[in-house]
Write an enzyme that holds these catalytic residues in place. Structure first.
Site, PDB file in Angstrom:
ATOM      1  N   ASP A 474       0.837  -1.205   0.000  1.00  0.00           N
ATOM      2  CA  ASP A 474       0.000   0.000   0.000  1.00  0.00           C
ATOM      3  C   ASP A 474       0.872   1.255   0.000  1.00  0.00           C
ATOM      4  O   ASP A 474       2.076   1.201   0.319  1.00  0.00           O
ATOM      5  CB  ASP A 474      -0.877  -0.044   1.256  1.00  0.00           C
ATOM      6  CG  ASP A 474      -2.161   0.757   1.119  1.00  0.00           C
ATOM      7  OD1 ASP A 474      -2.283   1.533   0.154  1.00  0.00           O
ATOM      8  OD2 ASP A 474      -3.046   0.617   1.999  1.00  0.00           O
ATOM      9  N   ASP A 544     -10.827   2.145  -3.248  1.00  0.00           N
ATOM     10  CA  ASP A 544     -11.408   1.885  -1.929  1.00  0.00           C
ATOM     11  C   ASP A 544     -12.929   1.924  -1.987  1.00  0.00           C
ATOM     12  O   ASP A 544     -13.599   1.567  -1.013  1.00  0.00           O
ATOM     13  CB  ASP A 544     -10.912   2.925  -0.917  1.00  0.00           C
ATOM     14  CG  ASP A 544      -9.559   2.535  -0.355  1.00  0.00           C
ATOM     15  OD1 ASP A 544      -9.124   1.389  -0.583  1.00  0.00           O
ATOM     16  OD2 ASP A 544      -8.914   3.378   0.299  1.00  0.00           O
TER      17      ASP A 544
HETATM   18  C1  DGJ Z   1      -5.824   1.978   1.810  1.00  0.00           C
HETATM   19  C2  DGJ Z   1      -6.217   0.757   1.036  1.00  0.00           C
HETATM   20  O1  DGJ Z   1      -6.719   1.101  -0.199  1.00  0.00           O
HETATM   21  C3  DGJ Z   1      -7.239  -0.048   1.841  1.00  0.00           C
HETATM   22  O2  DGJ Z   1      -7.676  -1.144   1.107  1.00  0.00           O
HETATM   23  C4  DGJ Z   1      -6.616  -0.457   3.141  1.00  0.00           C
HETATM   24  O3  DGJ Z   1      -5.574  -1.353   2.917  1.00  0.00           O
HETATM   25  C5  DGJ Z   1      -6.124   0.769   3.897  1.00  0.00           C
HETATM   26  N1  DGJ Z   1      -5.281   1.597   3.085  1.00  0.00           N
HETATM   27  C6  DGJ Z   1      -5.372   0.358   5.134  1.00  0.00           C
HETATM   28  O4  DGJ Z   1      -4.791   1.416   5.762  1.00  0.00           O
END
Ligand code: DGJ
Length: 725
Positions: A474, A544
């Site tokens: 990430d 997300d």
């Molecule tokens: C952003 C990601 O897109 C989410 O899926 C998740 O992993 C969060 N970060 C966790 O902090």
């Protein structure tokens, strides 16, 4: 296929259905672009670009600038009289910014390999042309590299710049691609967005002057995307001339079109010159990274399928590229930071009963990470949450028959972390200025080797501590406050690019040292969904926003360039956490099926009815994933355009099987069924609808269409599976 006409000094680059032609102006030795489009016979199209010989500077010295400002240069430079967007700009020691390139030599190479550790396309079915240009005043060599694919209508472009002089030079712009087009009235398609709304399709007519998209966030970004298409106004999914451009890069980019005084446009694409300056010492060279060009005379659909084939066959390297990915369940939306071993194992137990194949533990397992305000950089297991450590948890998950995957955000450091307390100067910052936080975190200065090596050791320690078969990498904030203890004033302009190179270095180590690992990139959802990342990870988290209806547009915009097999897509809980919308579980499954497919919910707490549907969805995934992953994708209807329904289909390469997905998004009073015309089938073959047993000829399905009964309610969907002998 690449050919060179040594008599007329013309280069012709042919893919199965396209031709790209340019040549050397004999006396002046300029490299001039002649043609790019549908494949043509012969190569002598010089007349298109040089209609009047008398204008050539060798014959008309007094008006050299008039020529330079209009000629379609193959690789235009700044400072000598072409006033449109330059591709290259070089400063000498005295600060003069000018370069003029002349043809020197060329080389044709069989097969295309990737140089070094940087992302790029490859394949034995491609040939490479290297054209060497020189600026005798600067003692500068520029090598234009063209990758020409013989099995897909794509051409790649990149540039290597070498300083052959004994004095340092400064590069202030090195774009990967410049293309001067004809003077048709083009429209421009780009992808824009925001967090949770990535890659929305935008289309507008070209206007005179400059237009385009770019990123200065150090990453590709949610907001804009390194993709651009010039299309003729008649362009639809099936018709129109389309020139598509995409940059194989994961940092600051610039994609521009300049429409000039005579209605000719110049397309440029490459590393964003804003915030870029590269010191080129004597003997040093700089590589621009690769850009991809695709031409289609059959609309956007054909362009899309070309990008998909190119990326699936010639960019993605992962051992998973042609394999079904394990169906995963991710605990982010299920628990956020509030989990422990017991909770994760209860999810894993239920998941294994339903046929799910991997548990992914998301953010929150390390340091004192009880919320997103702390602990990034402290990659040691939080034993309060996970007593017995990672190994115990992973072994237990494995005993349940599930693989185990983990989340990391290796590029970051929280101010409240042991790492930051020990090395506050490792965060990117400008001396004397308080660096800005985003999500309460800083970015590590990976351009410094000690920071990079520490980061690698942290990743490796996690990897070696248990049987980890998947990593979600990430990256949750943009870069700002650019300063580095490792780079002096003369080299600070290299920071952004060096940062991207450092990320590539880390990801390269990860996938080479753990060759069976399934890596999924992610950046606050889809802010780093780009071909650079695809080189390392066969899949990228798309957004997300897991709301199935929102996903229709996000996945449509993503799939315009990227294969369905690369789009991270999960069935999540309802009411959806981003939007509060409720969509039937079945529809959520159908929409996630168009991507990697997985779950992101607390399977121990969802309604019984939904839980019972999971084994059926698992079966559906196993039945259709080969087709979805490897087939040809056709966009049939877009809710973005019609406001009511959405539809796409995937056709097997042999055309004998297809899967149509239809989503009735917004119900309206109308008694007539929906009608959808299919694509890509064999006209005279009889296709059988697996559900109804009804048979239709391919040409009927493609010209008359199939009907789909109206649903009762919003966001209802159907799959139609057709096969022929
Ligand atoms: C952003 C990601 O897109 C989410 O899926 C998740 O992993 C969060 N970060 C966790 O902090």
């Amino acid at each position: 296929m690449i050919s060179f006409n040594s008599e007329k000094l013309i280069f012709k680059l042919d893919t199965p259905n396209t031709s790209y032609v340019f040549g050397v102006e004999d006396k002046d030795k300029y490299l001039i672009h002649y043609y790019y489009g549908k494949r043509i016979s012969g190569d002598d199209v010089r007349f298109l670009a040089v209609p009047d010989e008398r204008a050539l500077p060798s014959l008309n010295k007094r008006d050299k600038l008039s020529f330079l400002d209009c000629a379609p240069y193959e690789y235009p430079t700044k400072g000598v009289g072409d006033f449109r967007t330059p591709a290259l700009s070089v400063k000498n020691e005295k600060g003069n910014e000018a370069a003029e390139l002349f043809y020197d030599s060329h080389k044709i190479i069989k097969g295309k390999t990737v140089k070094g550790k940087l992302p790029g396309t490859f394949g034995e079915t491609a040939d490479v042309l290297e054209v060497v240009l020189k600026d005798p005043v600067l003692d500068l060599t520029v090598i234009l590299r063209y990758g020409v694919f013989n099995d897909v209508d794509a051409i790649t472009r990149s540039v290597i710049v070498k300083n052959e002089s004994d004095k340092p030079l400064t590069l202030t712009r090195v774009l990967s691609l410049s293309l001067d087009t004809d003077d048709r009235d083009y429209e421009l398609i780009t992808l824009y967005g925001s967090w949770a709304r990535e890659r929305t399709i935008d289309r507008k007519p070209l206007r005179h002057g400059h237009q385009g998209v770019s990123s200065m966030r150090g990453i590709t970004s949610h907001q804009e995307h390194p993709f651009m298409a010039l299309v003729t106004p008649d362009t639809t999914q099936r018709t129109g001339d389309v020139y598509g451009f995409n940059f194989v890069y994961s940092g600051n980019f610039d994609a521009s079109v300049y429409l000039n005084q005579f209605n000719f446009s110049r397309v440029t694409l490459g590393i964003n010159p804003e915030g870029f300056e590269w010191k080129l010492d004597p003997g040093a060279e700089f590589d621009s990274q690769e850009a991809v060009m695709v031409f289609s005379d059959e609309g956007l659909g054909r362009m899309t399928r070309t990008f998909h084939d190119l990326y699936r066959n010639h960019l993605i390297r992962s051992p998973y590229k042609n394999r079904k990915r394990p169906i995963l369940i991710n605990n982010w939306e299920a628990t956020y930071f509030d989990f422990n071993t017991e909770k994760l194992l209860s999810i894993a137990k239920q998941a294994s009963k339903s046929g799910i194949e991997m548990l992914v533990m998301d953010d929150g397992w390390f340091g004192n990470r009880f919320d997103d305000n702390r602990a990034l950089g402290d990659w040691n297991v939080n034993e309060e949450k996970l007593p017995g450590g990672l190994k115990y948890l992973v072994d237990e998950v494995n005993k349940l028959g599930l693989k185990f995957g983990i989340w990391m955000e290796p590029e970051m450091v929280s101010p409240d972390s042991d790492l930051y307390r020990a090395h506050p100067d490792w965060a990117i910052q400008i001396e004397g200025r308080e660096a800005g936080l985003a999500r309460n975190q800083y970015v590590l200065d990976l351009t410094r080797s000690e920071v990079l090596e520490h980061t690698w050791r942290s990743i490796k320690a996690v990897m070696d501590s248990a049987n980890i078969e998947y990593v979600k990498w990430d990256m949750n904030r943009p870069l700002a406050d650019i300063g580095s203890k490792g780079l002096d004033k003369e080299h600070l302009g290299e920071f952004y690019h060096r940062y991207v190179l450092a990320v590539y270095e880390l990801q390269n180590r990860l996938v080479t040292q753990y060759p069976d690992l399934l890596l999924e990139n992610c950046s606050s959802g889809g802010a780093r969904f780009d071909p650079g990342m695809l080189y390392f990870s066969p899949q990228i988290w798309c957004s997300d926003d897991t709301d199935a209806v929102e996903r229709l547009s996000i996945q449509e915009g993503t799939a315009i360039v990227y294969p369905l097999s690369s789009m991270g897509a999960h069935v999540s809980d309802c009411p959806n956490h981003v939007l509060g919308r409720t969509v039937p579980f079945e529809t959520r499954g159908h929409i996630a099926l168009a991507g990697t497919f997985g779950y992101e919910l607390d399977i121990t707490r969802i309604p019984e009815e939904d839980k019972n549907m999971i084994p059926k969805q698992v079966e559906m995934y196993h039945k259709y994933n080969d087709l979805v992953r490897e087939g040809d994708y056709f966009r049939l209807a877009s809710v973005r355009e019609n406001g009511i329904y959405d539809s796409w289909m995937v056709v097997k390469k042999d055309k004998k099987e297809c899967l149509v997905t239809f989503v009735g998004v917004m119900n309206r009073p109308n008694y007539k069924p929906f009608k959808i015309r299919l694509e890509g089938l064999i006209p005279d073959k009889l296709y059988k609808d697996e559900d109804t047993g009804k048979e239709y000829y391919g040409d009927i399905l493609m010209n008359a269409g199939i009907t789909i009964n109206r649903f009762h309610g919003d966001a209802r969907s159907a799959l139609i599976h057709l096969k022929c002998e």
